[in-house]
Design a protein around this motif. Structure first.
Motif, PDB file in Angstrom:
ATOM      1  N   PHE A 260       2.065  -6.183   0.320  1.00 26.59           N
ATOM      2  CA  PHE A 260       1.114  -5.831  -0.734  1.00 26.59           C
ATOM      3  C   PHE A 260       0.320  -7.027  -1.177  1.00 26.59           C
ATOM      4  O   PHE A 260       0.928  -8.261  -1.284  1.00 26.59           O
ATOM      5  CB  PHE A 260       2.167  -5.443  -2.164  1.00 26.59           C
ATOM      6  N   GLY A 261      -0.783  -6.582  -1.546  1.00 28.27           N
ATOM      7  CA  GLY A 261      -1.892  -7.678  -2.074  1.00 28.27           C
ATOM      8  C   GLY A 261      -3.038  -8.099  -1.276  1.00 28.27           C
ATOM      9  O   GLY A 261      -3.557  -7.278  -0.385  1.00 28.27           O
TER      10      GLY A 261
ATOM     11  N   ASP B  70       3.808  -3.695  -6.369  1.00 30.30           N
ATOM     12  CA  ASP B  70       4.405  -4.197  -5.062  1.00 30.30           C
ATOM     13  C   ASP B  70       5.668  -3.355  -5.011  1.00 30.30           C
ATOM     14  O   ASP B  70       6.636  -3.671  -5.669  1.00 30.30           O
ATOM     15  CB  ASP B  70       4.537  -5.539  -5.291  1.00 30.30           C
ATOM     16  N   PRO B  71       5.733  -2.633  -3.924  1.00 29.99           N
ATOM     17  CA  PRO B  71       6.859  -1.973  -3.736  1.00 29.99           C
ATOM     18  C   PRO B  71       8.407  -2.722  -3.096  1.00 29.99           C
ATOM     19  O   PRO B  71       9.334  -2.449  -3.130  1.00 29.99           O
ATOM     20  CB  PRO B  71       6.748  -0.917  -2.475  1.00 29.99           C
ATOM     21  N   GLU B  72       7.871  -3.985  -2.836  1.00 38.42           N
ATOM     22  CA  GLU B  72       9.062  -4.937  -2.140  1.00 38.42           C
ATOM     23  C   GLU B  72      10.356  -5.019  -3.113  1.00 38.42           C
ATOM     24  O   GLU B  72      11.231  -4.924  -2.274  1.00 38.42           O
ATOM     25  CB  GLU B  72       8.531  -6.012  -1.566  1.00 38.42           C
ATOM     26  N   PRO B  73      10.050  -5.454  -4.140  1.00 38.36           N
ATOM     27  CA  PRO B  73      11.399  -5.496  -5.010  1.00 38.36           C
ATOM     28  C   PRO B  73      12.141  -4.173  -5.063  1.00 38.36           C
ATOM     29  O   PRO B  73      13.558  -4.328  -5.562  1.00 38.36           O
ATOM     30  CB  PRO B  73      10.658  -5.907  -6.531  1.00 38.36           C
ATOM     31  N   PHE B  74      11.632  -3.262  -4.870  1.00 35.61           N
ATOM     32  CA  PHE B  74      12.304  -1.646  -4.932  1.00 35.61           C
ATOM     33  C   PHE B  74      13.108  -1.453  -3.530  1.00 35.61           C
ATOM     34  O   PHE B  74      13.501  -0.353  -3.531  1.00 35.61           O
ATOM     35  CB  PHE B  74      11.324  -0.604  -5.251  1.00 35.61           C
TER      36      PHE B  74
ATOM     37  N   GLY C 183     -12.785 -11.090   6.423  1.00 38.43           N
ATOM     38  CA  GLY C 183     -13.231 -10.528   4.984  1.00 38.43           C
ATOM     39  C   GLY C 183     -11.824  -9.890   4.310  1.00 38.43           C
ATOM     40  O   GLY C 183     -11.265  -9.158   4.613  1.00 38.43           O
ATOM     41  N   GLY C 184     -11.545 -10.525   3.208  1.00 42.14           N
ATOM     42  CA  GLY C 184     -10.419 -10.186   2.434  1.00 42.14           C
ATOM     43  C   GLY C 184     -10.478  -8.730   1.790  1.00 42.14           C
ATOM     44  O   GLY C 184     -11.559  -7.944   1.763  1.00 42.14           O
ATOM     45  N   GLU C 185      -9.328  -8.098   1.739  1.00 38.11           N
ATOM     46  CA  GLU C 185      -9.296  -6.918   1.222  1.00 38.11           C
ATOM     47  C   GLU C 185      -7.928  -6.622   0.240  1.00 38.11           C
ATOM     48  O   GLU C 185      -7.034  -7.535   0.309  1.00 38.11           O
ATOM     49  CB  GLU C 185      -9.520  -5.686   2.106  1.00 38.11           C
ATOM     50  N   PHE C 186      -7.994  -5.835  -0.713  1.00 36.48           N
ATOM     51  CA  PHE C 186      -6.605  -5.809  -1.186  1.00 36.48           C
ATOM     52  C   PHE C 186      -5.754  -4.563  -0.739  1.00 36.48           C
ATOM     53  O   PHE C 186      -6.309  -3.445  -0.498  1.00 36.48           O
ATOM     54  CB  PHE C 186      -7.069  -5.328  -3.003  1.00 36.48           C
ATOM     55  N   HIS C 187      -4.638  -4.781  -0.276  1.00 35.11           N
ATOM     56  CA  HIS C 187      -3.532  -3.865   0.258  1.00 35.11           C
ATOM     57  C   HIS C 187      -2.731  -3.276  -0.770  1.00 35.11           C
ATOM     58  O   HIS C 187      -1.863  -4.171  -1.284  1.00 35.11           O
ATOM     59  CB  HIS C 187      -2.799  -4.217   1.513  1.00 35.11           C
TER      60      HIS C 187
END
Ligand SMILES: [Zn+2]
Length: 286
Positions: free
Chosen positions: A169-170, A276-280, A180-184
């Protein structure tokens, strides 16, 4: 006067053989008695020997059995003690949980205002509710645990598939160009086309279909403001309006939409905003 007949009885001894003369009549009477005594002696001896053997065998068996019982008792008590210790630990954990929930006020409905004191109130309306008594602390263990389980099932928890994360995420680089940056807005999980995707929570499907970028996508709304989303599916197995339970299969891994290869794009949204789903993913502290 008839002369009484006499018989000679030989006593054979390897060193010295002796002979004695015995009245034949007497000898005839003695013979069956002696034979009877002989047979009785043989029978008795067999009996005694078999009893001794049986007693010996039984004693050995008993010793072996006693040994086994001893071993079993030792084993069982170790096993039972371990289980009891585990139970004590579980009981302690449940009590701590119960205490925590009690402290957080999870068992006590919030106080309802106004208390009807007969005076006019400028901020009241609707039906008047009574304050219900707090739940008895120990009395409803099972019910409290069940309520907690139901609450947990309405939170996203765990993995949509037992596989590894391929993108977090991020902010990230564009996976197509590498530049090129992008937001995921979610997590990507590696997968094979056709692998099952399972819901991480219980809720209701609010969208099941094709959406640009996401490809075939399923969105499930939970009744606590959360929404979960699974993208790039090769197959959708639920329809809009359907109730799903945590662990239910919602579709299959694919590479539809904006995707560089088979994977699951997994999002958790809180009140519409991706988080961010990671803590879940796990309750593990590691
Ligand atoms: Zn993604």
């Amino acid at each position: 006067m008839s002369k009484s007949k006499r018989s000679t009885v030989l006593i054979v001894d390897p060193n010295q053989t002796q002979s004695i003369e015995v009245n034949t009549q007497l000898l005839r009477h003695l013979k069956p008695i002696l034979m009877g005594l002989g047979i009785a002696t043989v029978v008795l001896s067999i009996g005694v020997v078999s009893l001794v053997i049986r007693n010996y065998t039984t004693t050995k068996d008993n010793q072996a059995l006693r040994q086994k019982v001893g071993d079993l008792e030792g084993y069982t008590s170790a096993e039972v003690n371990a289980k009891i210790n585990e139970l004590r630990k579980s009981e302690k954990a449940v009590l701590e949980l119960q205490n925590y929930l009690q402290e957080r006020g999870a068992f006590t409905p919030p106080p309802q205002k106004p208390i009807d004191d007969g005076k006019p109130n400028s901020a009241a309306g609707g039906p008047a509710l009574k304050i219900s008594a707090p739940m008895p602390f120990m009395g409803s263990f099972a019910q409290n645990t069940q309520n907690l389980l139901e609450a947990v099932k309405k939170m996203p928890l765990g993995l949509p598939a037992p596989t590894e994360i391929s993108s977090r995420f991020g902010n990230r680089f564009n996976p197509f160009t590498g530049g090129g940056g992008e937001f995921h807005p979610g997590l990507d999980f590696r997968g094979e086309i056709g692998d099952p995707i399972k819901s991480t929570a219980s809720g209701m499907v609010n969208f099941a279909g094709y959406q640009n970028g996401y490809g075939n996508v399923v969105r499930i709304s939970l009744d606590n403001g959360y929404e979960i989303l699974f993208g790039h599916m090769s197959e959708i197995d639920v329809r809009q309006g359907q109730t799903v339970h945590a662990g239910d299969m919602v579709g299959k891994v694919g590479s539809t939409g904006r995707s560089t290869g088979p994977h699951i794009h997994y999002e958790i949204r809180k009140d519409g905003t991706p988080i961010d789903p990671e803590p879940f993913l796990t309750l593990s502290s590691r």
